[in-house]
Design a protein around this motif. Structure first.
Motif, PDB file in Angstrom:
ATOM      1  N   THR A 139      -9.120  25.814  -1.909  1.00  0.00           N
ATOM      2  CA  THR A 139      -8.127  25.930  -2.970  1.00  0.00           C
ATOM      3  C   THR A 139      -6.758  26.301  -2.414  1.00  0.00           C
ATOM      4  O   THR A 139      -6.633  27.206  -1.590  1.00  0.00           O
ATOM      5  N   HIS A 140      -5.736  25.584  -2.867  1.00  0.00           N
ATOM      6  CA  HIS A 140      -4.336  25.835  -2.497  1.00  0.00           C
ATOM      7  C   HIS A 140      -4.075  25.684  -0.989  1.00  0.00           C
ATOM      8  O   HIS A 140      -3.110  26.257  -0.469  1.00  0.00           O
ATOM      9  N   SER A 141      -4.910  24.955  -0.287  1.00  0.00           N
ATOM     10  CA  SER A 141      -4.721  24.775   1.159  1.00  0.00           C
ATOM     11  C   SER A 141      -3.766  23.622   1.444  1.00  0.00           C
ATOM     12  O   SER A 141      -3.763  22.606   0.750  1.00  0.00           O
ATOM     13  N   ILE A 142      -2.955  23.789   2.489  1.00  0.00           N
ATOM     14  CA  ILE A 142      -2.071  22.723   2.954  1.00  0.00           C
ATOM     15  C   ILE A 142      -2.924  21.613   3.560  1.00  0.00           C
ATOM     16  O   ILE A 142      -3.990  21.872   4.107  1.00  0.00           O
ATOM     17  N   ARG A 143      -2.432  20.392   3.480  1.00  0.00           N
ATOM     18  CA  ARG A 143      -3.186  19.267   4.025  1.00  0.00           C
ATOM     19  C   ARG A 143      -2.388  18.569   5.133  1.00  0.00           C
ATOM     20  O   ARG A 143      -1.201  18.291   4.964  1.00  0.00           O
ATOM     21  N   SER A 144      -3.066  18.309   6.239  1.00  0.00           N
ATOM     22  CA  SER A 144      -2.458  17.580   7.346  1.00  0.00           C
ATOM     23  C   SER A 144      -2.783  16.098   7.171  1.00  0.00           C
ATOM     24  O   SER A 144      -3.933  15.684   7.349  1.00  0.00           O
ATOM     25  N   LYS A 145      -1.763  15.308   6.827  1.00  0.00           N
ATOM     26  CA  LYS A 145      -1.989  13.880   6.630  1.00  0.00           C
ATOM     27  C   LYS A 145      -2.272  13.172   7.946  1.00  0.00           C
ATOM     28  O   LYS A 145      -2.987  12.171   7.984  1.00  0.00           O
ATOM     29  N   LYS A 146      -1.710  13.699   9.031  1.00  0.00           N
ATOM     30  CA  LYS A 146      -1.897  13.069  10.336  1.00  0.00           C
ATOM     31  C   LYS A 146      -3.364  13.031  10.717  1.00  0.00           C
ATOM     32  O   LYS A 146      -3.872  12.013  11.190  1.00  0.00           O
ATOM     33  N   TRP A 147      -4.050  14.144  10.503  1.00  0.00           N
ATOM     34  CA  TRP A 147      -5.460  14.248  10.890  1.00  0.00           C
ATOM     35  C   TRP A 147      -6.395  14.234   9.678  1.00  0.00           C
ATOM     36  O   TRP A 147      -7.614  14.292   9.860  1.00  0.00           O
ATOM     37  N   MET A 148      -5.827  14.171   8.484  1.00  0.00           N
ATOM     38  CA  MET A 148      -6.618  14.232   7.250  1.00  0.00           C
ATOM     39  C   MET A 148      -7.488  15.492   7.244  1.00  0.00           C
ATOM     40  O   MET A 148      -8.698  15.458   6.999  1.00  0.00           O
ATOM     41  N   ILE A 149      -6.838  16.615   7.531  1.00  0.00           N
ATOM     42  CA  ILE A 149      -7.503  17.907   7.593  1.00  0.00           C
ATOM     43  C   ILE A 149      -6.989  18.816   6.485  1.00  0.00           C
ATOM     44  O   ILE A 149      -5.769  18.919   6.264  1.00  0.00           O
ATOM     45  N   ILE A 150      -7.888  19.463   5.778  1.00  0.00           N
ATOM     46  CA  ILE A 150      -7.525  20.505   4.816  1.00  0.00           C
ATOM     47  C   ILE A 150      -7.409  21.807   5.598  1.00  0.00           C
ATOM     48  O   ILE A 150      -8.403  22.315   6.119  1.00  0.00           O
ATOM     49  N   GLU A 151      -6.212  22.337   5.719  1.00  0.00           N
ATOM     50  CA  GLU A 151      -5.955  23.512   6.554  1.00  0.00           C
ATOM     51  C   GLU A 151      -6.315  24.791   5.805  1.00  0.00           C
ATOM     52  O   GLU A 151      -5.444  25.561   5.397  1.00  0.00           O
ATOM     53  N   ASN A 152      -7.610  25.020   5.647  1.00  0.00           N
ATOM     54  CA  ASN A 152      -8.065  26.186   4.877  1.00  0.00           C
ATOM     55  C   ASN A 152      -8.333  27.413   5.751  1.00  0.00           C
ATOM     56  O   ASN A 152      -8.951  28.380   5.314  1.00  0.00           O
ATOM     57  N   THR A 153      -7.889  27.346   7.004  1.00  0.00           N
ATOM     58  CA  THR A 153      -7.906  28.514   7.893  1.00  0.00           C
ATOM     59  C   THR A 153      -6.894  28.237   8.996  1.00  0.00           C
ATOM     60  O   THR A 153      -6.343  27.139   9.085  1.00  0.00           O
TER      61      THR A 153
END
Length: 267
Positions: free
Chosen positions: A247-261
Motif C-alpha cells: 500500500t502507498h508504495s512507489i513503483r519503479s517502471k524501469k524494473w517493474m518493482i513495487i518499492e515496498n521496502t
C-alpha cells in the motif's frame, strides 16, 4: 571387533558403510550389529545421516561431532540417489562472497530427507526443489569426492527465490555486492530463459542498481544487459519484499518493482 572394523575401512580409504555391509562382512547377527553401532555412535566414532548409512568420524573431527558438511553431503546424496547442489549463502562463500558465514550448510535437493541433519557443530539445511536437472553447477574436489556447487548466477537466482533462507533482502544485497565480480550477465539471462521466470531478474537488476558493488563496471554491464533483456518481455509489477504491504508504495517502471521496502547493504 567393531573399532578394528572402522580402522580397517579407513586403511582402505573408505569413509562410510551400510548396516548390511557390516553384518555381511563381520558375519554377525543383526542384534550384535545394532549393539556395536550404538556404542560406536555414543563414543563419537560414527554418525548416521540416513537410516542404514554410517559415516566414520576420524579423531581430528570428533570435537566437532561430524566430518565437515562439504565432505558429508556427497556421501549422503550418493547413498539416497538424489540430485543436489550447494546453494544460497553457502554457495556464495565458494564464490568469494563470505561476508557472513551461514549458521548451516545450505543445500538444494530433489529429494525430501526427513532425517535430522545436525551432528554436533555441523548442521545441513536442505531445501526441496522438484526439478533441478540441468541447472548450472560446478564441481569442487573434497576429501570424499566431488561437491556440486551452484554457479554464481544460480546462486543469485536462488537467493532471490528463497529470501527467507538468505538472511533477508539487505543481507542478499551485501552478498550480491561481492558476488557481482564473478557473475556473467549472459549466463543470468540464459538461466532466466531456462527457468521461464522474470520476477527474480527484475529484483536482481533493481538491487544491483541500488547497491555499492565491489566492481562498478561489471555492475553497470549486468544492469544494462538485464534491462535490455526485460524490455522485450511482458512483465507485471512485483513487490520487492513479497511478505510486506504494498500500500502507498512507489513503483519503479524501469524494473517493474513495487518499492515496498528499502535496500541497505551491510558493507
Amino acid at each position: 571387533m567393531f573399532f578394528n572394523y572402522l580402522n580397517h575401512l579407513r586403511s582402505l580409504g573408505k569413509r562410510h558403510f551400510t548396516f548390511e555391509q557390516l553384518v555381511n562382512e563381520l558375519k554377525i547377527s543383526v542384534n550384535s550389529a545394532k549393539s556395536g553401532l550404538y556404542r560406536l555412535k555414543r563414543q563419537g566414532n560414527l554418525i548416521s545421516p540416513y537410516k542404514g548409512l554410517y559415516v566414520i568420524i576420524p579423531p581430528e573431527h570428533r570435537p566437532h561431532g561430524s566430518i565437515p558438511a562439504e565432505d558429508l553431503v556427497p556421501i549422503l546424496m550418493d547413498h539416497v540417489g538424489a540430485d543436489y547442489y550447494v546453494s544460497l549463502l553457502s554457495a556464495a562463500m565458494y564464490h568469494g562472497a563470505a561476508h557472513q558465514k551461514p549458521a548451516s550448510f545450505q543445500v538444494i535437493s530433489n529429494k525430501h530427507i526427513k532425517h535430522p541433519l545436525e551432528f554436533g557443530q555441523i548442521k545441513i539445511e536442505l531445501t526441496y526443489k522438484k526439478q533441478i536437472t540441468g541447472l548450472p553447477t560446478k564441481n569442487y574436489t573434497v576429501s570424499t569426492g566431488y561437491l556440486k556447487v551452484a554457479t554464481p548466477e544460480l546462486t543469485a537466482m536462488d537467493l532471490l527465490l528463497y529470501i527467507n533462507k538468505s538472511g533477508g533482502l539487505n543481507h542478499i544485497a551485501t552478498v550480491l555486492s561481492e558476488l557481482i565480480e564473478v557473475m556473467d550477465a549472459d549466463k543470468i539471462i540464459q538461466l532466466a530463459e531456462m527457468q521461464g521466470e522474470k520476477a527474480w531478474v527484475q529484483r536482481l537488476g533493481y538491487i544491483i542498481e541500488k547497491i555499492d558493488p565491489m566492481d562498478e563496471d561489471k555492475a553497470k554491464e549486468i544492469v544494462h544487459k538485464l534491462e535490455r533483456y526485460l524490455s522485450n518481455k511482458k512483465m507485471v509489477f512485483v513487490p520487492l519484499a513479497s511478505e510486506m504491504s504494498r500500500t502507498h508504495s512507489i513503483r519503479s517502471k524501469k524494473w517493474m518493482i513495487i518499492e515496498n521496502t528499502t535496500i541497505e547493504s551491510d558493507l
